[in-house]
Design a protein around this motif. Structure first.
Motif, PDB file in Angstrom:
ATOM      1  N   SER A   1      45.896  68.652  49.133  1.00 38.19           N
ATOM      2  CA  SER A   1      47.283  68.693  49.594  1.00 38.19           C
ATOM      3  C   SER A   1      48.199  69.465  48.641  1.00 38.19           C
TER       4      SER A   1
ATOM      5  N   ASP B   1      56.841  66.542  49.277  1.00 35.80           N
ATOM      6  CA  ASP B   1      56.116  65.662  48.366  1.00 35.80           C
ATOM      7  C   ASP B   1      57.065  64.551  47.943  1.00 35.80           C
TER       8      ASP B   1
ATOM      9  N   CYS C   1      49.848  68.897  54.665  1.00 30.95           N
ATOM     10  CA  CYS C   1      49.520  67.591  55.264  1.00 30.95           C
ATOM     11  C   CYS C   1      49.269  67.768  56.757  1.00 30.95           C
TER      12      CYS C   1
ATOM     13  N   GLU D   1      48.334  65.398  58.777  1.00 30.15           N
ATOM     14  CA  GLU D   1      48.684  64.183  59.528  1.00 30.15           C
ATOM     15  C   GLU D   1      50.175  64.109  59.826  1.00 30.15           C
TER      16      GLU D   1
ATOM     17  N   GLY E   1      52.569  66.585  58.429  1.00 31.55           N
ATOM     18  CA  GLY E   1      53.264  67.837  58.159  1.00 31.55           C
ATOM     19  C   GLY E   1      53.749  68.532  59.426  1.00 31.55           C
TER      20      GLY E   1
END
Length: 561
Positions: A314, A463, A473, A475, A477
């Motif tokens: 990530s 972040d 990301c 999931e 993002g």
């Protein structure tokens, strides 16, 4: 470095020409002092050759265990007699341990088998096993299935009977009409009485069905509730035990500062937006280094942290590169621990002023385009007011605008589109939303890109531990796509054109630096690469439809690099 673990105070091969810094390192934005670089180099020499522990940093292609890169920290310290040395620490645990020789200890050792935390953790694990055993037992599964089955069967029978009642009611209604002209008065009266009794029969039949199923469902529910109550009691016990453990753990993390004052985690975080310490707070390298220095009367001189190993999926992390301390976990803690130290000013809070008028690349009665300087805000920030927006308000004091149609990162220079009135602003915003505006950025990348062109598709989100940096990301993002075209390569520096399809924060910077992107940060990227005089990223071209004339406008502003 064979004697690395003989002491926690490591000797430093100091060059006499290196002067001590006047102030301690500001840990959240810094260029490592020469002494910190020496200390980091010394620690890295040890890491490259050590045989004291086994950990897969992802540097050995033959290793098959889980790859976990690690952040290490070094702190240059001075003894009372003036002797310089350095301390070393790692973030979290390393090789499943907290107590590796040569590294300062953690503030509280959660891995101590005789400590309250490990004992409490074992109790929690026992509760988890009890809960899992009950939830996977045949009696619990059968009781749930039985209860569910009873509800479904009741619903099926109820709907069937209701349909029957509805059908019979229609038949009775039809008979009342059709038989009235066929039957004698007495016979018709008898029919009505019979129809009435049928209605009463179905009324009681419905009532009896509901009562019968109420008893069956109540019995099934009771059987399930008996087991469920045991599970719920265990879960509540687990919740209370976990809360107690967490509170006690926060109390154990007590941090010193340069004035000799102590604060625990709960006190440190109580006035922050988080209020509750995040998981892992106090386990980073920096708090460990400060704590050991203060406990042993060592004067902190300078500090630096670097990444060792393969990059995680990530974040953008490069082997051996220096990085700032994380903000969400460390900023409140270090804010306390550095009290009493003479620390460098936060360079992020330095006010950037622009004495000269902004360069206007294009202007008409409805809009204009300015060439935003690097390290200058598009709009006012929390602490810095001066920006393109404020400059434009000064330039256009009688305009109903100016309204910025889009923004550029503070470190990025180049073309910014400004509307002089709300109607123009609304039209231009629609063009951005429909993605009919074409933009081109030019950048210098710190390395050689083999591909001549391509597209990067890496979803991004902020972040949460280290704002404003972004993470890749898949999931949570938001979609982020960038097309690129290599222009030239000279002295191992690649000049490249970026064509952003979406416009996420730091999109081009992350897509350039991330291991799943181009793996090559932009020259001067202080967040995802190495700081230099500036970030070499410039918005040099924009193409859009003029809101009034409807003609396509193509504006170019060459990069200053």
């Amino acid at each position: 470095m064979s004697n690395f673990g003989d002491s926690l105070f490591h000797s430093l091969p100091v060059n006499s020409s290196i002067e001590l810094p006047e102030k301690f390192t500001f840990p959240f934005y810094y260029e490592p002092h020469d002494l910190s670089v020496l200390a980091a180099s010394s620690l890295q020499d040890y890491l490259e050759s050590q045989t004291d522990f086994q950990h897969n940093f992802g540097l050995d292609p033959n290793a098959d265990s889980l790859v976990i890169g690690k952040m290490f920290g070094v702190m240059v310290v001075q003894k009372a007699n003036g002797k310089l040395g350095y301390l070393a620490a790692f973030s979290g645990k390393l090789a499943e341990r907290n107590d590796l020789k040569g590294f300062v200890p953690t503030v509280y050792d959660t891995l101590n088998p005789d400590g309250f935390y490990k004992i409490g953790e074992q109790e929690l694990n026992a509760l988890n096993r009890e809960i899992e055993d009950l939830e996977s037992s045949d009696c619990y599964i059968n009781a749930k299935e039985n209860y569910k089955s009873k509800l479904e069967d009741y619903q099926t029978e109820l709907e069937h009977l209701k349909d029957t009642i509805k059908s019979k009611k229609k038949e009775r209604k039809k008979l009342r009409v059709s038989e009235q002209v066929k039957l004698s008065a007495k016979a018709y009266e008898n029919l009505l009485e019979d129809l009435k009794n049928q209605s009463i029969f179905y009324h009681y039949r419905l009532k009896d069905l509901k009562n019968d199923w109420k008893e069956k469902i109540a019995l099934a529910e009771s059987e399930l509730a008996t087991i469920q109550s045991s599970i719920d009691e265990l879960k509540e016990k687990r919740r209370l035990q976990s809360a107690y453990l967490q509170k006690e753990l926060h109390n154990q993390y007590s941090f010193l500062n340069a004035n000799g004052e102590t604060k625990d985690l709960l006190s440190i975080f109580e006035n922050t937006t988080l209020r509750i310490p995040p998981a892992g707070a106090g386990e980073c390298a920096a708090p460990k280094l400060f704590q050991y220095a203060f406990e042993n009367e060592l004067k902190p001189i300078a500090m630096a942290e670097f990444w060792w190993g393969a990059s995680p999926n990530s974040e953008v992390r490069k082997h051996k590169q220096f990085y700032p301390s994380c903000r969400s976990k460390c900023e409140p803690i270090l804010g306390h621990m550095m009290t009493g130290l003479n620390v460098e000013d936060n360079p992020i809070l330095e006010v950037t002023t622009l004495s000269e008028p902004m360069e206007i690349v294009y202007e008409d009665d409805y809009l204009l385009l300015v060439n935003k300087p690097h390290e200058f805000l598009s709009v006012p920030g929390k602490t810095i007011i001066e920006s393109v927006q404020t400059k434009m308000k000064q330039y256009l004091p009688h305009s109903s605008g100016p309204l910025l149609v889009h923004r550029l990162d503070m470190s990025t220079s180049g073309l910014l589109l400004v509307a002089k009135n709300e109607k123009t602003h609304k039209n231009l915003q629609k063009q951005f939303i429909k993605r009919t505006v074409k933009k081109r950025y030019v950048a210098l990348l710190d390395g050689i890109i083999e591909e001549r062109e391509g597209e990067i598709d890496l979803p991004l989100r902020v972040d949460l531990d280290n704002r404003p940096q972004q993470l890749v990301c898949y999931e949570h993002g938001k979609p982020a796509k960038t097309k690129f075209e290599v222009i030239s390569v000279e002295n191992k520096i690649t000049r490249i054109h970026f064509y952003p399809i979406t416009g996420r924060t730091h999109q081009l910077r992350v897509h350039a630096a991330h291991q799943s992107g181009l793996k090559t940060p932009i020259v001067g990227d202080d967040l995802y690469g190495t700081k230099e005089d500036r970030l070499h990223l410039h918005a040099e071209y924009i193409d859009f439809e003029h809101p009034i004339t409807k003609e396509r406008l193509e504006i170019e502003c060459k990069a200053p690099f």
